[in-house]
Motif scaffolding. Structure first.
Motif, mmCIF file in Angstrom:
data_model
loop_
_atom_site.group_PDB
_atom_site.id
_atom_site.type_symbol
_atom_site.label_atom_id
_atom_site.label_comp_id
_atom_site.label_asym_id
_atom_site.label_seq_id
_atom_site.Cartn_x
_atom_site.Cartn_y
_atom_site.Cartn_z
ATOM 1 N N LYS A 326 23.370 -154.684 50.653
ATOM 2 C CA LYS A 326 22.355 -154.961 48.941
ATOM 3 C C LYS A 326 21.140 -154.694 49.680
ATOM 4 O O LYS A 326 20.394 -154.855 49.251
ATOM 5 C CB LYS A 326 22.722 -156.969 48.870
ATOM 6 N N LEU A 327 20.776 -155.099 50.790
ATOM 7 C CA LEU A 327 19.576 -155.512 50.951
ATOM 8 C C LEU A 327 19.218 -154.062 51.559
ATOM 9 O O LEU A 327 17.964 -153.845 51.830
ATOM 10 C CB LEU A 327 19.686 -156.249 52.935
ATOM 11 N N GLU A 328 20.318 -153.256 51.947
ATOM 12 C CA GLU A 328 19.646 -151.434 52.634
ATOM 13 C C GLU A 328 19.558 -151.248 51.017
ATOM 14 O O GLU A 328 18.037 -149.736 50.809
ATOM 15 C CB GLU A 328 20.996 -150.820 52.673
ATOM 16 N N GLN A 329 20.280 -151.556 49.977
ATOM 17 C CA GLN A 329 19.714 -151.244 48.267
ATOM 18 C C GLN A 329 18.511 -151.830 47.952
ATOM 19 O O GLN A 329 17.384 -150.560 47.804
ATOM 20 C CB GLN A 329 20.757 -151.034 47.619
ATOM 21 N N ILE A 332 15.926 -149.321 50.191
ATOM 22 C CA ILE A 332 15.843 -147.994 49.327
ATOM 23 C C ILE A 332 15.097 -148.467 48.020
ATOM 24 O O ILE A 332 13.965 -147.447 48.009
ATOM 25 C CB ILE A 332 17.280 -147.771 48.749
ATOM 26 N N GLU A 333 15.070 -149.314 47.321
ATOM 27 C CA GLU A 333 14.283 -149.342 45.532
ATOM 28 C C GLU A 333 12.529 -149.672 46.617
ATOM 29 O O GLU A 333 11.451 -149.074 45.030
ATOM 30 C CB GLU A 333 14.758 -150.491 45.258
ATOM 31 N N GLN A 334 12.095 -150.667 47.274
ATOM 32 C CA GLN A 334 10.596 -150.684 47.636
ATOM 33 C C GLN A 334 10.480 -149.056 48.207
ATOM 34 O O GLN A 334 9.402 -148.569 47.602
ATOM 35 C CB GLN A 334 10.793 -150.972 49.199
ATOM 36 N N LEU A 339 7.069 -143.738 46.613
ATOM 37 C CA LEU A 339 7.338 -142.876 46.923
ATOM 38 C C LEU A 339 6.976 -141.809 45.685
ATOM 39 O O LEU A 339 6.204 -141.216 45.721
ATOM 40 C CB LEU A 339 8.845 -142.112 47.351
ATOM 41 N N GLN A 340 6.724 -142.893 44.721
ATOM 42 C CA GLN A 340 6.268 -142.013 43.627
ATOM 43 C C GLN A 340 4.906 -142.258 43.589
ATOM 44 O O GLN A 340 4.099 -141.669 42.836
ATOM 45 C CB GLN A 340 7.036 -143.159 42.196
#
Length: 442
Positions: A326-329, A332-334, A339-340
């Motif tokens: 969950k922390l890795e996810q 990744i979202e950050q 990146l956007q």
């Protein structure tokens, strides 16, 4: 291959050749196949039961009698004889409370990630081929311009020598020396153009996967009609966020981590399974026991099935595993958000680069027309005997220098357009622009 005739490539055939001969593409296909095997493994767990087979063979002391009386002791070590055992076990999951579906989702995302990686490698290779193609095209044109410069220089030199013999001509030894003093610069242009053409050929062959020493040529592609406008930037930004391969990769990884989190939590629940088995053992020198309460490890035949459950009670370990995913996810979202923002900046910079090269090319073409008229006027005056060598040389220098500048900016414009399509996330757009002769972002 080096002994074959010169092979000519269009931009389309060059890209096709590279994609069919580059080992990097084959490697990505292998990685994708490996990911597909993971999905096959998950599917097999739900469709095909898990079987296990074990067998034993050896020797064991004899045993006579039954549970009421036997002439043999338990510790007797005489009367050795052979025995054989065969056991088959089958386990079929019935209800896993989301374990199988989560594993299937994770496997699907692994396949999608490999597809994205393959597309990314294709995009990178295509961009390399496009750059190498236009570099060779520019080097080829520069060599032709250099040859033209050399030819006109030789003609001018011969004409000056000829007029020196004419007593009525205004040409003198100073003019001849001025022309001869430019020989180095002419030869420098010719030598450099040949060297750059040779290197560009090798770079192009390397990009498409051919022998470096193979003879190669490229056809002339027309520059696409430029219709890139400012109001297209907003649409390009939106499209880039959808197409960008790095963003798609991170989004796929995020979905895979979510599935792994669900899988870790589902492992805290029991799995309902159907278990079946068959066992057979035989030792000819030991008496078979028929009493159902007698346990005989060497003469038996068992067959049965039951519904049971498997439950891993290490809840703390499962919570830790799920928490890590969950922390890795979240991380990744950050990264996706960062990146956007970076993609938006790259699009704006690439768009500015395209516009800059458009304007520079237009200015080069305008100046080239003026230089051409200047050269024509200087040649007319020279032919009439009223022109000066110095002014003619300056006109030649201006004309050929601007021809070289035009070639340079044409190369840079094509490269910037290809890079713009690459940052958008779809390098095939550039190939469509060249094919249709028009730049259309969306």
């Amino acid at each position: 291959e080096t002994k074959k005739e010169t092979q000519t490539f269009t931009l389309k055939t060059a890209v096709a050749y590279a994609l069919s001969h580059n080992p990097l593409i084959e490697r990505t296909k292998i990685d994708r196949k490996k990911a597909e095997l993971l999905l096959d493994e998950v599917r097999a767990k739900t469709i095909v039961p898990e079987f296990s087979l074990s067998g034993e063979a050896g020797v064991v002391p004899e045993a006579r009698g039954d549970i009421f009386y036997s002439p043999d002791e338990q510790t007797d070590l005489d009367g050795w004889g052979p025995f054989v055992k065969l056991n088959i076990k089958m386990v079929q999951p019935l209800f896993t409370f989301g374990r199988i579906s989560s594993a299937r989702t994770a496997a699907w995302n692994a396949i999608n990630l490999e597809h994205i990686k393959t597309d990314s490698e294709v995009e990178k290779l295509t961009l390399i081929v496009i750059n190498a193609y236009w570099a060779l095209s520019a080097a080829k044109q520069a060599e032709e311009v250099a040859a033209d410069v050399k030819e006109n220089y030789d003609k001018l030199l011969e004409e000056v020598k000829k007029r020196l013999q004419d007593e009525e001509s205004e040409v003198d030894d100073t003019d001849l020396l001025e022309v001869k003093s430019n020989r180095y610069y002419i030869e420098e242009i010719v030598i450099k153009s040949k060297s750059e053409r040779n290197l560009a050929e090798k770079a192009f062959n390397a990009a498409i996967g051919r022998n470096l020493m193979a003879s190669v040529n490229v056809s002339e592609e027309k520059l696409p009609q430029l219709e890139v406008k400012e109001n297209q930037v907003a649409r390009a930004l939106r499209q880039a966020l959808t197409w960008n391969r790095d963003i798609k990769s991170l989004e796929t990884v995020s979905r895979a981590l979510h599935a792994k989190t669900r899988l870790a939590y589902s492992k805290k629940k029991p799995a309902i399974v159907l278990v079946g088995g068959f066992g057979y053992g035989y030792a000819p020198h030991r008496d078979d026991q028929t009493n159902p309460f007698a346990v005989d490890h060497f003469n038996y035949m068992d067959l049965g099935a039951f519904i049971g459950f498997q439950w891993d009670l290490n809840f703390l370990r499962k919570n830790t595993e799920a928490g890590r995913y969950k922390l890795e996810q979240k991380a990744i979202e950050q990264n996706i958000k960062l990146l956007q923002s970076n993609v938006e900046l790259q699009i704006l910079k690439a768009f500015a680069e395209v516009n800059k090269n458009i304007q520079l090319l237009e200015q080069a073409e305008t100046s080239l027309k003026a230089a051409k008229n200047w050269l024509r006027l200087s040649l007319d005056n020279w032919d009439m005997g009223i022109g000066e060598v110095e002014r003619l040389i300056k006109a030649y220098n201006a004309y050929y220098q601007l021809k070289g500048i035009k070639i340079k900016h044409t190369l840079e414009l094509n490269v910037s357009l290809a890079n713009f399509a690459y940052i958008l996330g779809n390098i095939r757009l550039y190939l469509e622009w060249v094919n249709h002769g028009k730049v259309k972002i969306l």
